[in-house]
Design an enzyme around this catalytic site. Structure first.
Site, PDB file in Angstrom:
ATOM      1  N   ILE A 240       0.955  -0.948   0.057  1.00 34.63           N
ATOM      2  CA  ILE A 240       0.044  -0.059  -0.065  1.00 34.63           C
ATOM      3  C   ILE A 240       0.840   1.144   0.233  1.00 34.63           C
ATOM      4  O   ILE A 240       1.866   1.247   0.615  1.00 34.63           O
ATOM      5  CB  ILE A 240      -1.080  -0.009   0.967  1.00 34.63           C
ATOM      6  CG1 ILE A 240      -2.010   1.242   1.127  1.00 34.63           C
ATOM      7  CG2 ILE A 240      -0.092   0.050   2.537  1.00 34.63           C
ATOM      8  CD1 ILE A 240      -3.285   0.993   2.267  1.00 34.63           C
ATOM      9  N   SER A 241       0.561   2.173  -0.937  1.00 38.23           N
ATOM     10  CA  SER A 241       1.135   3.459  -0.926  1.00 38.23           C
ATOM     11  C   SER A 241       2.458   3.330  -1.394  1.00 38.23           C
ATOM     12  O   SER A 241       2.829   2.826  -2.521  1.00 38.23           O
ATOM     13  CB  SER A 241       1.215   4.100   0.598  1.00 38.23           C
ATOM     14  OG  SER A 241       1.735   5.502   0.220  1.00 38.23           O
ATOM     15  N   ASN A 242       3.697   3.630  -0.649  1.00 38.92           N
ATOM     16  CA  ASN A 242       4.900   3.317  -1.271  1.00 38.92           C
ATOM     17  C   ASN A 242       5.356   1.904  -1.276  1.00 38.92           C
ATOM     18  O   ASN A 242       6.035   1.353  -2.198  1.00 38.92           O
ATOM     19  CB  ASN A 242       6.095   3.882  -0.257  1.00 38.92           C
ATOM     20  CG  ASN A 242       6.256   5.459  -0.476  1.00 38.92           C
ATOM     21  OD1 ASN A 242       5.652   6.001  -1.358  1.00 38.92           O
ATOM     22  ND2 ASN A 242       7.000   5.892   0.542  1.00 38.92           N
ATOM     23  N   GLY A 244       2.927  -0.047  -2.244  1.00 39.76           N
ATOM     24  CA  GLY A 244       2.131  -0.496  -3.459  1.00 39.76           C
ATOM     25  C   GLY A 244       3.309  -0.216  -4.558  1.00 39.76           C
ATOM     26  O   GLY A 244       3.068  -1.049  -5.692  1.00 39.76           O
ATOM     27  N   LEU A 265      -2.144  -1.424  -3.611  1.00 39.69           N
ATOM     28  CA  LEU A 265      -3.092  -0.256  -3.161  1.00 39.69           C
ATOM     29  C   LEU A 265      -2.369   1.153  -3.375  1.00 39.69           C
ATOM     30  O   LEU A 265      -1.355   1.325  -2.837  1.00 39.69           O
ATOM     31  CB  LEU A 265      -3.544  -0.670  -1.932  1.00 39.69           C
ATOM     32  CG  LEU A 265      -4.629  -1.786  -1.761  1.00 39.69           C
ATOM     33  CD1 LEU A 265      -4.234  -2.840  -2.046  1.00 39.69           C
ATOM     34  CD2 LEU A 265      -5.161  -1.662  -0.114  1.00 39.69           C
TER      35      LEU A 265
END
Length: 585
Positions: A240-242, A244, A265
């Site tokens: 998720i985020s970084n 992801g 994500l």
């Protein structure tokens, strides 16, 4: 070739499990887990607190958020952990890898979930996604901190964080981050900003290395069933985020075909020539958004009138930008309208801008950009760009050693990017009424100014960012991208959408779920008013993982793209399944 240090093996049962360290859902959502001796916590106490802070940083565990009732669960998952420091070829500093092997590991349906931490968090940073989904299904989970984390190094006394989470001096133990030769007055050094490795350039390789570590630890956990290989073990990468962005980078780096599916994500992903890299739009937001928030379009928007965006700061930013020749309007209203128009011209959509007010009020744009600039330029502590540094925060400005209680908790509580308890971000300010503007201008100039001659900071920063661009995944690799339509930190227009378009133009067939009313920080949904306007993204990540597993394990067709049209803002009540409106199975 992978290089791993000595592996530390611990067992977690009877009130100290893999998923919540024995806290369970209610205690995860409660007050920070206590240390019996706050100045000298035990390694098990540090682990429990690190797991709790990782959960709380990612998931909405509030009473109206629906976790544990509408979606998700936190069962007791006994098992073993295998952890060590690892090195990539040519790296100056190690990073952490961790494998969690539940007692319920299904050896007949071998499954390994590999993940990277979100943001700049430590090794447990993705436990609310990868651990929560994988461990209860009998999968092992392999984690990497991808060269980030809160193994902060105090240059004043030469101490950092050992493998077990405790603090130690250089030479007394192998440290998570132990720079040598740094001055004693250089302040606090962090791995992401100061390792000299530009870790983001290697995030894909970090993920693939963690997958290989996970397979090796399964060999150790079940020697009679060995070998565990990519050919006999299904491997899903998720983040998720970084994190992801890291798993999508791994998809492009996976020349050996280790991965069976990838679920990302809200990924921080950059494709050369497509979209915009994070440093570009983050420094733009740090500079212009405080002024734009004075516009009437932000009336009533959560966070738009608090923090650094509070009156009169947003009016002063507009005036300051005009004084520096960045805006031409003569009135606060004209300056706000002009700043907003500039953001829109850069590709910002109104739904993302309104949610980005939260990151502005919390000063996230500036603080995160500082760490990234230092990493791209490979600067050590004491030589950060634009005059910034991380320093011990002393009460009343009186110099003194760092508080022992605060320092003991850094590894468990830290986000990987100061400021936070006991650590201040210093530099880049002046004594004007808009004190943070000089640093914001300087950070922005690193991207927009300069002639890019070889060796200049501008050229080196651009080279550092170019090294983070994604490569094309192999044909046939299932790739799921899940992104909130109202993400104000990693806007889909700059990241997921150009990435997905690039894949499709290159003959790939990713699955893209764009979720209305979802934004970047599920944890922020516990804030009044803010949570009323949004839905969490995490349940859509779990659903995408379900679909990916059904595809690779049972041959079920991949789902179609989904703009989840029936999703509605949560409103003042509790989240319901109807409000969430997950895509049909």
């Amino acid at each position: 070739m992978d290089t791993f240090g000595d592996v530390r093996v611990t067992e977690h049962r009877e009130g100290d499990d893999l998923l919540s360290a024995g806290l369970g859902l209610r205690a995860l959502a409660g007050a920070p887990a206590k240390f019996v001796n706050p100045a000298a916590p035990t390694t098990s106490e540090l682990r429990r607190r690190a797991i709790q802070s990782s959960w709380r940083g990612i998931a909405d565990l509030g009473p109206r958020g629906g976790y544990g009732t509408v979606y998700g669960d936190v069962p007791d998952v006994p098992g073993r952990e295998f952890t060590t420091f690892a090195w990539l070829p040519g790296a100056r500093q190690p990073h952490r890898v961790l494998a969690q092997v539940p007692d319920t590991f299904d050896r007949t349906k071998r499954c390994l979930v590999v993940t990277a931490s979100s943001g700049s968090r430590g090794i447990y940073g993705s436990i609310a996604l990868a651990g929560a989904w994988g461990l209860s299904r009998g999968c092992a989970v392999a984690y990497t901190d991808k060269g980030t984390g809160a193994g902060y190094f105090d240059t004043a006394d030469g101490t950092g964080v050992a493998l077990d989470g405790s603090r130690a001096k250089v030479g007394d133990a192998l440290l998570e981050f132990g720079p040598r030769g740094v001055r004693a007055d250089a302040g606090i050094a962090t791995k992401h900003a100061h390792s000299g490795d530009n870790p983001e350039a290697d995030w894909g390789r970090h993920v693939l290395q963690a997958a290989r570590f996970g397979l090796a630890m399964l060999d150790r956990a079940f020697p009679d069933e060995a070998p565990f290989t990519a050919q006999n073990t299904r491997i899903i990468a998720t983040g998720i985020s970084n994190g992801g962005g890291a798993v999508l980078r791994a998809a492009g780096d996976d020349v050996d075909g280790i991965l069976d599916a990838v679920v990302a994500l809200e990924p921080n992903i950059h494709v050369e020539g497509h979209g915009r890299p994070f440093f570009d739009y983050a420094t733009e937001a740090a500079l212009l958004l405080p002024a734009a928030l004075a516009a009437p379009e932000f009336d009533g928007v959560p966070f738009a009138r608090v923090g650094i965006a509070a009156p009169p700061a947003w009016v002063l930013r507009g005036a300051s930008l005009r004084a520096h020749g960045k805006l031409s309007g003569n009135t606060p209203q004209a300056q706000a309208a002009e700043a907003l128009a500039m953001l829109r011209a850069g590709g910002w959509r109104d739904e993302a801008l309104k949610v980005a007010a939260s990151s502005t009020s919390l000063d996230l744009w500036r603080t995160v950009s500082v760490a990234y600039a230092s990493a791209y330029l490979r600067r050590e502590a004491g030589h950060m760009p634009c005059g910034f540094s991380y320093r011990i925060q002393h009460p009343a400005g009186v110099p003194a050693p760092v508080d022992a209680v605060l320092r003991a908790a850094w590894w468990a509580d830290g986000s990987g990017v100061p400021p936070h308890a006991g650590i201040a971000l210093e530099g880049g300010i002046d004594l004007s009424l808009d004190p943070t503007l000089p640093g914001c201008l300087s950070l922005r100039d690193l991207w927009t100014q300069g002639d890019n001659d070889e060796g200049t900071d501008n050229a080196r920063l651009r080279e550092g960012i170019a090294a983070t661009a994604a490569a094309l995944p192999r044909e046939g690799l299932p790739v799921f991208v899940v992104h909130g339509a109202e993400d104000g930190l990693i806007p889909a227009a700059f990241s997921s959408e150009p990435y997905v378009a690039w894949l499709r133009a290159s003959g790939r067939s990713p699955v893209f779920w764009k979720v209305p009313h979802a934004q970047h920080f599920d944890a922020f949904l516990a804030f009044p008013d803010f949570g009323d306007r949004h839905v969490p993204l995490l349940p859509f990540g779990y659903a995408a993982l379900d679909r990916a597993w059904a595809h690779i394990a049972s041959g079920r067709p991949l789902p179609e793209d989904a703009l989840v049209r029936d999703t509605q803002p949560r409103g003042p009540g509790a989240l319901t399944a109807k409000t969430l409106a997950l895509p049909p199975g």
